[in-house]
Scaffold this active site. Structure first.
Site, PDB file in Angstrom:
ATOM      1  N   GLU A 207       0.846  -1.210   0.000  1.00 35.85           N
ATOM      2  CA  GLU A 207       0.000   0.000   0.000  1.00 35.85           C
ATOM      3  C   GLU A 207       0.876   1.253   0.000  1.00 35.85           C
ATOM      4  OE1 GLU A 207      -3.199  -0.258   2.899  1.00 35.85           O
ATOM      5  OE2 GLU A 207      -3.987  -2.056   1.946  1.00 35.85           O
ATOM      6  N   GLU A 341      -4.740  -8.963  -0.190  1.00 36.45           N
ATOM      7  CA  GLU A 341      -5.437  -8.646   1.076  1.00 36.45           C
ATOM      8  C   GLU A 341      -6.906  -8.511   0.740  1.00 36.45           C
ATOM      9  OE1 GLU A 341      -4.157  -5.469   3.696  1.00 36.45           O
ATOM     10  OE2 GLU A 341      -2.053  -5.945   3.286  1.00 36.45           O
TER      11      GLU A 341
HETATM   12  O1  AHR Z   1      -4.743  -6.153   7.150  1.00 36.75           O
HETATM   13  C1  AHR Z   1      -4.659  -4.996   7.905  1.00 36.75           C
HETATM   14  C2  AHR Z   1      -4.058  -3.811   7.126  1.00 36.75           C
HETATM   15  O2  AHR Z   1      -4.899  -3.472   6.081  1.00 36.75           O
HETATM   16  C3  AHR Z   1      -2.748  -4.062   6.443  1.00 36.75           C
HETATM   17  O3  AHR Z   1      -1.656  -3.904   7.294  1.00 36.75           O
HETATM   18  C4  AHR Z   1      -2.724  -3.022   5.387  1.00 36.75           C
HETATM   19  O4  AHR Z   1      -1.970  -3.391   4.262  1.00 36.75           O
HETATM   20  C5  AHR Z   1      -4.188  -2.820   5.063  1.00 36.75           C
HETATM   21  O5  AHR Z   1      -4.532  -1.485   5.044  1.00 36.75           O
END
Ligand code: AHR
Length: 535
Positions: A207, A341
């Site tokens: 991110e 994710e």
């Molecule tokens: O999964 C929790 C957080 O969500 C992670 O650290 C980040 O990459 C995302 O914003």
């Protein structure tokens, strides 16, 4: 006799009429009693893409009790462990045949300095992203690789682009993978692992448009070129088709800034020189209805069930959108879209540290998991990796622990049911999904995928989204000799497994009728079912 029968038959008619009226009123007042019928049509002659086993990947970040207590209890713990890694968790994860684990973050990765987590003296640092707690670094590189070895998964490392340097990342990879007697390789051997490690996947930052450094797309692209050039894998076994796949940071939603990001990275890749390359573009997408007023993971009712499912189905247009952008620059689909994710993100459980992202996992999460896995499978040509967030004790977890207690969540059981789909070949299936309506929300009432495994056996997954109505499903297109099926359902949409009642939501056998080669099954409301067909 004749005179006596007349009043009796009138009475019987009257009773019959009253019964019919009563039945009609019940059916009218409770339309849920009516059973829907759906025909699924599979076409095994049209084999599709391989459903990459990496779609069933996991994500373990140094966050709350995801790593510490969830995986790592230390060798001196009274909780059963192998070299510090808890045995119950390893046994549960082995049963899922986890293909890969993404580590050490997340936002944590862009503040992680690997040197603090190797050798006999571990530095105690801080975890500012997640509760500001101390980070003991007792679970570091060797412990992670040992954990992977115990569960049989591949490594997906995220290197620190935000606050690290290309040199730090390059040295980590040399430490891990060099086979020659370099100083770093000798240090690795001295720390217990003479042989080079295999690092299958490498994430270049996380991110980077946000917690990973608030970079502009152009700035990130120049970082990507530098990191992919200098962060090398030296393991001699990782050449050719075993090469380490490098995954660039990609979009995190459908806002214009993410479109610009994806366009910039993909165009940059298309215009690349010989000196750098990448093999994947990541995408993050959480199921949240309102970020500033997150829904509860427990004690909710049908409206919140419908809202979450509506939100989770946004995965489909998002993947289509970024696949189309990728197709422009990479029509041969060389670059994988890695949804590394995804999952539900609810309000923290009352009493928990809000920075630890602790939530319960209910039958609703099981439906979410199935719908997303099906979306990934339908996009298997482009989506070749996905990592649910997160593996243990954090967000949409597979497993929850409390001291020595462990419980498997409804999401865990979905992954268990989907085992036959790992590396299976997609088979098209058509059906009329019908509609499920709650208030203003209308969703497809049914979802299904089909695939053939390596032995040629056909497997189907059918999700009945409707929480009230069962559905009778008939399978056409194949002549079945026999079939076995399992289903996951629960008394209520918010049913959960707890440490005290761990078996409320778990798969059970589902009866299948075979009539003249046709399969007929009755799916319970809010259920996830996998059917394996012998032909
Ligand atoms: O999964 C929790 C957080 O969500 C992670 O650290 C980040 O990459 C995302 O914003």
């Amino acid at each position: 006799m004749a005179s006596g029968t007349q009043p009796r038959s009138a009475l019987l008619e009257c009773i019959r009429g009253a019964v019919l009226f009563a039945l009609a009123s019940i059916a009218f007042a409770h339309p849920v009693l009516a059973q829907r019928k759906v025909e699924l049509l599979v076409d095994p002659s049209k084999a599709g893409d391989r459903i990459d086993r990496n779609l069933f990947g996991q994500f373990a970040e140094h966050l709350g009790h995801g790593v510490y207590e969830g995986i790592w209890v230390g060798p001196d713990s009274r909780i059963a462990n192998t070299r510090g890694v808890r045995t119950d968790v390893v046994t549960a994860l082995k049963a899922l045949r986890v293909p890969n684990v993404r580590w050490p973050g997340g936002c944590f990765a862009d503040e992680y300095h690997w040197r603090k987590g190797v050798g006999p003296d571990r530095a105690v640092t801080l975890n500012p992203n997640w509760g500001g707690v101390t980070e003991p670094n007792t679970f570091g590189t060797h412990e992670f690789m040992d954990f992977l070895d115990q569960i049989g998964a591949e490594a997906y490392l995220s290197v620190n682009v935000g606050s690290g340097t290309p040199q730090e990342a390059a040295e980590w990879l040399e430490y891990l993978t060099a086979s020659q007697a370099t100083t770093l390789a000798k240090e690795r051997a001295a720390n217990g692992h003479p042989a080079p490690y295999k690092i299958a996947y490498l994430g270049i930052g996380n991110e980077s448009w946000d917690c990973g450094g608030n970079m502009t797309p152009d700035y990130y692209l120049s970082q990507l070129k530098i990191y992919t050039r200098f962060v090398r894998n030296y393991n001699p076994a990782q050449s050719g088709d075993q090469q380490m796949l490098r995954i660039a940071v990609g979009p995190g939603g459908d806002e214009p800034r993410f479109v610009e990001w994806a366009e910039t990275v993909m165009k940059g890749w298309q215009d690349r020189k010989w000196s750098w390359d990448m093999q994947g573009l990541s995408m993050h997408n959480y199921t949240v209805v309102h970020w500033d007023k997150k829904l509860s993971s427990v004690g909710f009712a049908e409206p919140e069930y419908a809202q979450i499912l509506k939100s989770t189905l946004e995965m489909e247009p998002l993947i289509s959108k970024y696949s189309a952008i990728m197709d422009k620059y990479d029509p041969d689909k060389k670059i994988a879209l890695a949804v590394d994710e995804w999952g539900t993100w609810y309000a923290p459980l009352p009493g928990s540290n809000p920075g630890f992202l602790v939530q319960q996992n209910s039958m609703r999460d099981a439906i979410v998991a199935a719908l997303n896995l099906n979306i990934f499978a339908r996009h298997a040509a482009r989506v070749r990796m996905a990592n649910i967030a997160q593996m243990i004790n954090v967000l949409q977890a597979m497993i929850m622990t409390d001291g020595e207690k462990m419980v498997l969540t409804p999401s865990y059981y979905v992954y268990k049911l989907y085992l036959p789909f790992q590396d299976a070949t997609f088979v098209p299936v058509t059906f009329n999904a019908g509609a499920y309506t709650n208030g203003e929300i209308t969703l497809p009432a049914l979802d299904a995928i089909a695939a053939r495994d390596k032995s040629g056996k056909l497997h189907l997954e059918v999700t009945n989204v409707d929480p009230n109505q069962p559905v009778e499903v008939t399978l056409n297109g194949v002549t079945a000799r026999s079939a076995t099926a399992e289903t996951l359902t629960a008394p209520k949409v918010d049913s959960v497994n707890t440490f005290d009642a761990p078996h409320l939501v778990m798969p059970k056998p589902l009866p299948v009728k075979v009539e003249r080669g046709k399969l007929i099954l009755k799916l319970e409301p809010k259920s996830v079912s996998v059917i394996s067909v012998e032909q």
